[in-house]
Design an enzyme around this catalytic site. Structure first.
Site, short mmCIF file in Angstrom:
data_model
loop_
_atom_site.label_atom_id
_atom_site.label_comp_id
_atom_site.label_asym_id
_atom_site.label_seq_id
_atom_site.Cartn_x
_atom_site.Cartn_y
_atom_site.Cartn_z
N HIS A 1 -16.09 -59.45 -25.00
CA HIS A 1 -14.92 -57.83 -24.71
C HIS A 1 -15.57 -56.44 -25.62
O HIS A 1 -15.55 -56.05 -26.11
CB HIS A 1 -13.71 -58.06 -25.46
CG HIS A 1 -12.90 -59.48 -24.56
ND1 HIS A 1 -13.00 -59.16 -23.05
CD2 HIS A 1 -12.30 -60.36 -24.83
CE1 HIS A 1 -11.85 -60.66 -22.94
NE2 HIS A 1 -11.79 -61.11 -24.06
N LYS B 1 -27.89 -28.52 7.21
CA LYS B 1 -27.07 -27.98 7.66
C LYS B 1 -26.11 -28.43 9.25
O LYS B 1 -25.51 -28.47 9.82
CB LYS B 1 -26.81 -26.96 7.40
CG LYS B 1 -25.84 -25.29 7.75
CD LYS B 1 -26.15 -24.76 8.02
CE LYS B 1 -25.17 -23.63 8.93
NZ LYS B 1 -25.77 -21.71 8.37
#
Length: 535
Positions: free
Chosen positions: A290, A152
């Protein structure tokens, strides 16, 4: 409820922040000593806890215990040690604001510019099979609190949650400090780290109940880090990258030993090749084009070089399609197998290991990508697939490791029980079929594919394609179908080509028609009772 509102004009710019004080509390202590030595050499004050402090002190570094700054000892078996204002005020103070700076001075608290924290090994503990309190004790409380506080406050603090970031931090410290851009990137990683950690804890609590019911997880956390950006995706206009998943042991963790940069399609095909080759127990090779196999085979009996034999037999299935293919071997690639590939254009070869002589020969094929699997490689127990708006999860489709176990529940529905050799080929064809896109038909002889029909929208076309690719080799072969034959026309194509035995799941309303066709041709047929669709 909204947080406090502060006039933006009060903020002072802070780009490069020198590191004067670092807080270190890590579970994973790999590379920690190198970081500690670099920080100490730059005059950084090190504050640390427990084992981290002990490791650094053993190396002769000066370390201040967290208890010294909190005035409170580590307690409750280490559950409480950093949860204190003297820690968190030093992490959360925004020194761009004079008010925050003044308050730290009034309270006698010094800020931290660097926080190095990684969390208790919760995920690893669960994966080890631990249960109950042993898992609960690995739920980190103080660590996530420090990480989130520091992230933060990235405008002032650099937070590091992984040893992978240590080299960049060491370099930054040596150059005068961390930059705002660097701290922001580290903060993003930190929040991703704690989010994944919290989700893993939440999942474990939910799954403790679901496991008793045999249900799949209520929550699913997939944490992955970008390994590299690829040149493009399936096509040149698509962006792509490969990510490694925490706890992964697959193609993403393979080591590339040589060759051009891997492409998106290379990774897809290499993974498909592993799926095909490692389904088989004997030395085996799969050649993929493929995402579909154009050849799968195990070694010939009594072959002098089993993996080289498997490759030759796989290649013979469809040499034309094997051009530019991707190869996976489930054993060490030998010099002889490398010699087989000397004149065959191949995109990728992946295997558990390679003989040194094989690697030397591969150097002559500079564009060939050579991938070595991680030592702990294993097939994933679950399959995950993204769909629009969500994802699908299923158990991985796996076979028993023992060769004979695959066929123990098969039902002989017509014909005589085949010879041991033919039965072995049927089992091989059935396993190979799982690696073929549906609708899938595999023709095999002597545990090597001779014809493959894949990806057709009806099963009879897959039968025709498999027979066409096999040619004369179809006669005397055995066949496997990944799902039942809805009509007798598909198996009739196989029977007319001279197939001697067929294995298929069964379960069609027209099973009897299919059985009758096989009986009339005097062909053996087995029903497995389960299918192996692969979409």
């Amino acid at each position: 409820m909204a947080g406090p509102t502060i006039d933006p004009s009060l903020y002072r710019s802070r780009d490069v922040v020198p590191v004067r004080r670092a807080l270190i509390s890590v579970s994973d202590k790999s590379e920690l000593l190198a970081l500690g030595q670099a920080l100490a050499g730059a005059g950084v004050e090190i504050v640390s806890t427990g084992g981290s402090a002990a490791l650094l002190r053993e190396a002769g570094l000066t370390v201040k215990d967290v208890a010294e700054i909190t005035g409170f000892p580590e307690s409750l078996g280490g559950r409480v040690k950093t949860l204190h204002p003297h820690v968190h005020a030093g992490l959360l103070a925004d020194l761009r604001l004079e008010d925050h700076e003044d308050q730290l001075s009034e309270l006698g608290i010094l800020p931290f510019e660097l926080v190095v924290v990684n969390l208790y090994p919760f995920v690893e503990t669960v994966a080890s099979g631990a249960e109950g309190d042993a898992v609960v004790e690995q739920i980190d409380i103080g660590g996530p609190a420090m990480v989130r506080a520091s992230a933060k406050n990235y405008a002032n603090v650099a937070v590091v949650v992984s040893p992978e970031s240590y080299p960049a931090i060491i370099e930054a410290v040596g150059q005068g400090g961390t930059t705002l851009a660097q701290r922001r990137e580290l903060a993003a990683r930190a929040f991703a780290h704690t989010a994944a950690y919290d989700r893993a804890v939440a999942t474990w609590f939910a799954d403790e109940t679901l496991a008793e019911e045999g249900a799949l997880p209520q929550h699913l956390t997939i944490k992955a880090e970008r390994l590299s950006t690829l040149r493009y995706g399936e096509n040149a206009h698509q962006r792509a990258a490969i990510y490694t998943r925490t706890g992964g042991h697959g193609i993403a963790q393979a080591t590339q030993l040589q060759g051009k940069e891997m492409s998106y399609n290379n990774y897809v095909d290499a993974d498909a090749a592993l799926r095909a080759a490692f389904d088989l127990v004997l030395p085996a090779v799969a050649i993929i084009k493929h995402a579909n196999p154009c050849g799968i085979a195990v070694t010939a009996p009594n072959a002098l070089d089993p993996i080289a034999s498997a490759h030759l037999r796989a290649h013979e299935c469809d040499p034309v399609s094997a051009f530019g293919g991707v190869i996976a071997a489930n054993r060490t690639v030998t010099l002889k197998m490398a010699e087989n590939l000397r004149d065959i254009f191949t995109e990728v070869i992946v295997a558990p290991d390679f003989e040194p002589e094989a690697l030397e020969l591969f150097k002559l094929k500079k564009n060939l990508r050579v991938l070595q699997l991680p030592a702990d490689w294993r097939q994933e127990p679950m399959d995950v697939r993204l769909v629009s708006g969500g994802l699908l999860l299923q158990d991985a489709d796996r076979f028993p490791d023992e060769i004979g176990a695959t066929a123990k529940d098969w039902q002989l529905v017509t014909g005589e029980r085949p010879s041991d050799e033919e039965m072995t080929s049927l089992i091989f064809a059935w396993k190979a079929c799982r690696a073929v896109k549906s609708n899938a038909i595999v023709l095999a002889k002597n545990s090597a594919t001779v014809g493959i029909g894949m990806g057709q929208v009806n099963r009879v076309d897959s039968c025709r394609l498999a027979v066409e690719r096999a040619g004369d080799r179809a006669a005397g072969s055995v066949a496997a179908s990944d799902a039942f034959f809805p009509f007798a026309d598909g198996p009739q194509v196989l029977l007319d080509a001279g197939v001697t035995a067929i294995v298929q799941p069964g379960g069609s309303v027209r099973d009897q028609e299919v059985i009758d066709a096989a009986r009339e041709a005097n062909v053996t047929m087995f029903f497995t009772g389960e299918r192996h669709f692969f979409h």
